[in-house]
Design a protein around this motif. Structure first.
Motif, PDB file in Angstrom:
ATOM      1  N   ILE A  89       0.833  -1.205   0.000  1.00 59.27           N
ATOM      2  CA  ILE A  89       0.000   0.000   0.000  1.00 59.27           C
ATOM      3  C   ILE A  89       0.869   1.258   0.000  1.00 59.27           C
ATOM      4  N   CYS A  90       1.909   1.246   0.825  1.00 61.52           N
ATOM      5  CA  CYS A  90       2.799   2.414   0.884  1.00 61.52           C
ATOM      6  C   CYS A  90       3.482   2.659  -0.455  1.00 61.52           C
ATOM      7  N   GLN A  91       3.883   1.576  -1.121  1.00 58.22           N
ATOM      8  CA  GLN A  91       4.547   1.743  -2.411  1.00 58.22           C
ATOM      9  C   GLN A  91       3.563   2.183  -3.492  1.00 58.22           C
ATOM     10  N   ALA A  92       2.351   1.691  -3.447  1.00 60.40           N
ATOM     11  CA  ALA A  92       1.324   2.149  -4.390  1.00 60.40           C
ATOM     12  C   ALA A  92       1.085   3.645  -4.195  1.00 60.40           C
ATOM     13  N   ARG A  93       1.021   4.053  -2.963  1.00 66.29           N
ATOM     14  CA  ARG A  93       0.832   5.473  -2.646  1.00 66.29           C
ATOM     15  C   ARG A  93       2.008   6.300  -3.156  1.00 66.29           C
ATOM     16  N   ARG A  94       3.215   5.768  -2.981  1.00 67.52           N
ATOM     17  CA  ARG A  94       4.406   6.472  -3.461  1.00 67.52           C
ATOM     18  C   ARG A  94       4.380   6.628  -4.976  1.00 67.52           C
ATOM     19  N   LEU A  95       3.976   5.587  -5.674  1.00 62.16           N
ATOM     20  CA  LEU A  95       3.899   5.649  -7.137  1.00 62.16           C
ATOM     21  C   LEU A  95       2.870   6.684  -7.595  1.00 62.16           C
ATOM     22  N   ALA A  96       1.764   6.761  -6.868  1.00 62.52           N
ATOM     23  CA  ALA A  96       0.753   7.774  -7.188  1.00 62.52           C
ATOM     24  C   ALA A  96       1.320   9.180  -6.999  1.00 62.52           C
TER      25      ALA A  96
END
Length: 224
Positions: free
Chosen positions: A73-80
């Motif tokens: 989730i944190c990495q998905a957020r970072r990519l966004a």
């Protein structure tokens, strides 16, 4: 063994590092795969990038395939936040599944506003139906009213029409050839399309009176 040793000795070559990471993922050694990926990302901090690199996406895959939900989730957020619009939706879906989206959403939106260009932030606001926040941004970027007028007119009709007219007047001062006149008339058509037919007619009459010696402009206005 020779292949692995060769890859490990040549990790400064991105292609070899990538092969080794994929090998580790196939063996489910996600901890080592993550370490190899993060080593490359540390070097990336000194590189100027405008979009996520392959290593950021690869790290997401490692967390996803390794079942590391929170890290995923944190990495998905970072990519966004790095500008991948699809991962905004991915983050939303993951947090919705966990029942945490309503709690996280306001802060995430604020982060996006700070991290991304205005036009990207406004696209998210439109997606989420955040009309008052979208209107705030349009006031700061008046020409974007022609992009979002359909969404805003229901709540801000008079202001939308006023912003449209102001942009048209400003552009009319700078227009000097037929192509620019056509673009100007396209804005007038958009104003009418938002329901501002009376306002469009008024601005046409105003421009005719203001620029009687611009035959090409008068011709294009006649086509509207």
């Amino acid at each position: 063994m020779f292949r692995r040793a060769y890859l490990e000795k040549n990790l400064e070559v991105d292609e070899f590092r990538l092969i080794l990471i994929r090998d580790e993922m196939e063996k489910r050694d996600y901890a080592h795969a993550e370490r190899l990926c993060r080593e490359r990302l540390e070097r990336e901090q000194t590189e100027q990038r405008y979009r996520p690199s392959q290593w950021q996406y690869l790290l997401y895959e490692i967390y996803r395939d390794g079942g590391q939900r929170e890290e995923q989730i944190c990495q998905a957020r970072r990519l966004a936040l790095l500008g991948d619009r699809d991962f905004y939706q991915t983050t939303k879906e993951l947090l919705t599944e966990d029942g945490r989206w309503p709690e996280i959403y306001p802060g995430f939106l604020a982060e996006l506003k700070a991290a991304r260009p205005a036009h990207e932030y406004m696209e998210i606001l439109e997606l989420e139906g955040e009309v008052p926040l979208l209107m705030e941004q349009v006031r700061l970027n008046p020409k974007s009213v022609f992009r979002y007028g359909d969404v805003l007119t229901a709540q801000y009709q008079k202001e939308v029409y006023s912003l449209c007219a102001a942009v048209i007047r400003k552009d009319s001062k700078q227009a000097g050839n037929r192509g620019e006149y056509r673009a100007l008339c396209g804005l007038i058509k958009s104003l009418a399309g938002f329901g501002g037919q009376a306002e469009a007619k008024a601005i046409i009459a105003e421009l005719r009176q203001r620029y009687p010696r611009r035959p090409a402009l008068l011709d294009e206005l006649g086509r509207v």
